[in-house]
Design a protein around this motif. Sequence first.
Motif, PDB file in Angstrom:
ATOM      1  N   ILE A  57      37.544  41.839  43.748  1.00 29.66           N
ATOM      2  CA  ILE A  57      38.147  42.657  44.811  1.00 29.66           C
ATOM      3  C   ILE A  57      39.645  42.829  44.536  1.00 29.66           C
ATOM      4  O   ILE A  57      40.178  43.942  44.546  1.00 29.66           O
ATOM      5  CB  ILE A  57      37.929  42.004  46.200  1.00 29.66           C
ATOM      6  N   LEU A  58      40.313  41.714  44.247  1.00 25.76           N
ATOM      7  CA  LEU A  58      41.760  41.767  44.043  1.00 25.76           C
ATOM      8  C   LEU A  58      42.090  42.578  42.790  1.00 25.76           C
ATOM      9  O   LEU A  58      43.058  43.343  42.759  1.00 25.76           O
ATOM     10  CB  LEU A  58      42.340  40.348  43.952  1.00 25.76           C
ATOM     11  N   PHE A  59      41.251  42.455  41.764  1.00 20.78           N
ATOM     12  CA  PHE A  59      41.431  43.184  40.511  1.00 20.78           C
ATOM     13  C   PHE A  59      41.264  44.685  40.759  1.00 20.78           C
ATOM     14  O   PHE A  59      42.033  45.505  40.262  1.00 20.78           O
ATOM     15  CB  PHE A  59      40.380  42.667  39.518  1.00 20.78           C
ATOM     16  N   HIS A  60      40.263  45.010  41.569  1.00 18.46           N
ATOM     17  CA  HIS A  60      39.996  46.410  41.893  1.00 18.46           C
ATOM     18  C   HIS A  60      41.211  47.022  42.608  1.00 18.46           C
ATOM     19  O   HIS A  60      41.660  48.116  42.266  1.00 18.46           O
ATOM     20  CB  HIS A  60      38.750  46.509  42.773  1.00 18.46           C
ATOM     21  N   VAL A  61      41.754  46.303  43.576  1.00 16.33           N
ATOM     22  CA  VAL A  61      42.914  46.802  44.331  1.00 16.33           C
ATOM     23  C   VAL A  61      44.103  46.981  43.381  1.00 16.33           C
ATOM     24  O   VAL A  61      44.790  48.015  43.402  1.00 16.33           O
ATOM     25  CB  VAL A  61      43.290  45.821  45.474  1.00 16.33           C
ATOM     26  N   GLN A  62      44.298  45.998  42.536  1.00 16.98           N
ATOM     27  CA  GLN A  62      45.421  46.024  41.593  1.00 16.98           C
ATOM     28  C   GLN A  62      45.352  47.245  40.665  1.00 16.98           C
ATOM     29  O   GLN A  62      46.347  47.917  40.439  1.00 16.98           O
ATOM     30  CB  GLN A  62      45.322  44.763  40.737  1.00 16.98           C
ATOM     31  N   ASN A  63      44.147  47.532  40.179  1.00 14.44           N
ATOM     32  CA  ASN A  63      44.010  48.605  39.194  1.00 14.44           C
ATOM     33  C   ASN A  63      43.921  49.996  39.776  1.00 14.44           C
ATOM     34  O   ASN A  63      44.356  50.960  39.148  1.00 14.44           O
ATOM     35  CB  ASN A  63      42.787  48.366  38.317  1.00 14.44           C
ATOM     36  N   THR A  64      43.337  50.110  40.954  1.00  9.35           N
ATOM     37  CA  THR A  64      43.097  51.459  41.487  1.00  9.35           C
ATOM     38  C   THR A  64      44.023  51.797  42.661  1.00  9.35           C
ATOM     39  O   THR A  64      44.173  52.965  43.004  1.00  9.35           O
ATOM     40  CB  THR A  64      41.647  51.601  42.000  1.00  9.35           C
ATOM     41  N   GLY A  65      44.600  50.801  43.272  1.00  8.48           N
ATOM     42  CA  GLY A  65      45.414  51.063  44.463  1.00  8.48           C
ATOM     43  C   GLY A  65      44.540  51.399  45.656  1.00  8.48           C
ATOM     44  O   GLY A  65      45.022  51.901  46.679  1.00  8.48           O
ATOM     45  N   LEU A  66      43.227  51.133  45.532  1.00  8.20           N
ATOM     46  CA  LEU A  66      42.285  51.453  46.618  1.00  8.20           C
ATOM     47  C   LEU A  66      41.633  50.182  47.156  1.00  8.20           C
ATOM     48  O   LEU A  66      41.589  49.161  46.473  1.00  8.20           O
ATOM     49  CB  LEU A  66      41.179  52.379  46.091  1.00  8.20           C
ATOM     50  N   TYR A  67      41.057  50.330  48.341  1.00  8.36           N
ATOM     51  CA  TYR A  67      40.311  49.214  48.923  1.00  8.36           C
ATOM     52  C   TYR A  67      39.044  48.973  48.103  1.00  8.36           C
ATOM     53  O   TYR A  67      38.548  49.891  47.439  1.00  8.36           O
ATOM     54  CB  TYR A  67      39.939  49.538  50.373  1.00  8.36           C
ATOM     55  N   PRO A  68      38.503  47.767  48.167  1.00  5.57           N
ATOM     56  CA  PRO A  68      37.289  47.484  47.383  1.00  5.57           C
ATOM     57  C   PRO A  68      36.091  48.288  47.884  1.00  5.57           C
ATOM     58  O   PRO A  68      35.997  48.572  49.076  1.00  5.57           O
ATOM     59  CB  PRO A  68      37.058  45.987  47.633  1.00  5.57           C
ATOM     60  N   PRO A  69      35.173  48.645  46.981  1.00  8.66           N
ATOM     61  CA  PRO A  69      33.969  49.354  47.441  1.00  8.66           C
ATOM     62  C   PRO A  69      33.066  48.407  48.229  1.00  8.66           C
ATOM     63  O   PRO A  69      33.106  47.186  48.011  1.00  8.66           O
ATOM     64  CB  PRO A  69      33.287  49.780  46.124  1.00  8.66           C
ATOM     65  N   ALA A  70      32.272  48.990  49.104  1.00  8.87           N
ATOM     66  CA  ALA A  70      31.403  48.169  49.969  1.00  8.87           C
ATOM     67  C   ALA A  70      30.379  47.381  49.155  1.00  8.87           C
ATOM     68  O   ALA A  70      29.786  46.430  49.660  1.00  8.87           O
ATOM     69  CB  ALA A  70      30.696  49.071  50.972  1.00  8.87           C
ATOM     70  N   THR A  71      30.171  47.776  47.880  1.00  7.55           N
ATOM     71  CA  THR A  71      29.159  47.081  47.062  1.00  7.55           C
ATOM     72  C   THR A  71      29.576  45.654  46.717  1.00  7.55           C
ATOM     73  O   THR A  71      28.724  44.812  46.453  1.00  7.55           O
ATOM     74  CB  THR A  71      28.916  47.860  45.751  1.00  7.55           C
ATOM     75  N   ILE A  72      30.910  45.377  46.719  1.00  8.15           N
ATOM     76  CA  ILE A  72      31.316  43.988  46.455  1.00  8.15           C
ATOM     77  C   ILE A  72      31.269  43.258  47.787  1.00  8.15           C
ATOM     78  O   ILE A  72      32.065  43.509  48.681  1.00  8.15           O
ATOM     79  CB  ILE A  72      32.742  43.875  45.853  1.00  8.15           C
ATOM     80  N   LYS A  73      30.284  42.376  47.876  1.00  5.63           N
ATOM     81  CA  LYS A  73      30.085  41.693  49.162  1.00  5.63           C
ATOM     82  C   LYS A  73      30.395  40.220  49.032  1.00  5.63           C
ATOM     83  O   LYS A  73      30.199  39.630  47.986  1.00  5.63           O
ATOM     84  CB  LYS A  73      28.620  41.844  49.599  1.00  5.63           C
ATOM     85  N   ILE A  74      30.859  39.651  50.135  1.00  5.83           N
ATOM     86  CA  ILE A  74      30.991  38.191  50.166  1.00  5.83           C
ATOM     87  C   ILE A  74      30.107  37.757  51.323  1.00  5.83           C
ATOM     88  O   ILE A  74      30.471  37.919  52.479  1.00  5.83           O
ATOM     89  CB  ILE A  74      32.448  37.754  50.436  1.00  5.83           C
TER      90      ILE A  74
END
Length: 310
Positions: A57-74
């Motif tokens: 999730i944090l990597f996704h935000v860092q690289n795209t500047g976007l919120y994580p997609p709903a597919t990454i679930k905790i």
Amino acid sequence: MVAKTFNLLSIGERGVGKTVFLAGSYTELQGEYSSEHPKAAWFDCQDQEVRSNIEKILFHVQNTGLYPPATIKITNFNFDLKYQGWWGVKTRCKFRWWDIPGEACHIRNPDFQELVLKSQGCCVFISAPGLIHDREYAQTLADLFDQVVAIASLVNQQRLNYSFAIVLTKCDLLESGTVTQLQIEQNLQPLITRLDALKASYQKFYSAIPVVSMQGTSTLNARGAADPLLWLLAQLNKHHHFQPNHNLATGLAQTALTQQMFPSNLRKSVALLAIASISLLGVAIALLFSLGLFTMTPDQVPVNEQKIHF
Ligand SMILES: Nc1nc2c(ncn2[C@@H]2O[C@H](COP(=O)(O)OP(=O)(O)O)[C@@H](O)[C@H]2O)c(=O)[nH]1
Ligand SMILES: [Mg+2]
């Protein structure tokens, strides 16, 4: 001393911001304690899968500047709350987080009931922009309020120590100011009134976790994000000494056991029998008095009242 484990429930519909909240809470307190980077407390996750999901999730935000997609679930978020003690790092408590999909949050759903009964605290997620701007959100909210009130009623019945953190998400999307604040308070009133009537322990939190970009990298700006979890855990730790391992399930089991051992008819009969015995005893004592059996024999008469003969 073995650290206690608390089970926390998270309720709120899909898209309300639960995953962002968890990732934000973790980010805010992330990192080991060091003298250059002192921390009061932080979350430590031993579960490899959960850890890798949060990192994704944090990597996704860092690289795209976007919120994580709903597919990454905790879904199962098991964490330790660590702190720096006098002699090294200590675990204050452990917690298990159950993220329940919105559609499953129905008090009549047996799986949901079981989760509720095994928990000691609950995070209730409400979208702040939805609460004040979205008319269609009203039905979702009404259902959510009913679910929270149902849990609070059970807690009240069982006199348990159970706390609710009411998290208003996406507050950064609202205009700041008193009017907004008033609108939030007003629209939450139906829930607050019912919680107060049930003497529930709750606290409201305004959560704002925007994605901010600086010098080409983006992060979740998570200031204050962990407050609701820290508050809940502090509440539970406070009461733990008095009710170890006591939750709704054990409370209800105890009630069920008492009812099984002493069915209500039997309990009524025992009470009637006790009243009848006390009345009979009273009548017997009165009779003994009237027959003079309780009057004192001469050698029982106190010395200062005895007649002195010369
Ligand atoms: N602006 C803003 N948007 C948020 C915030 N939290 C969540 N969101 C938005 O809501 C979406 C759904 O959030 P998510 O955490 O995946 O919801 P979940 O289904 O409850 O886990 C995200 O993709 C974001 O677009 C927040 O604090 N601020
Ligand atoms: Mg999610």
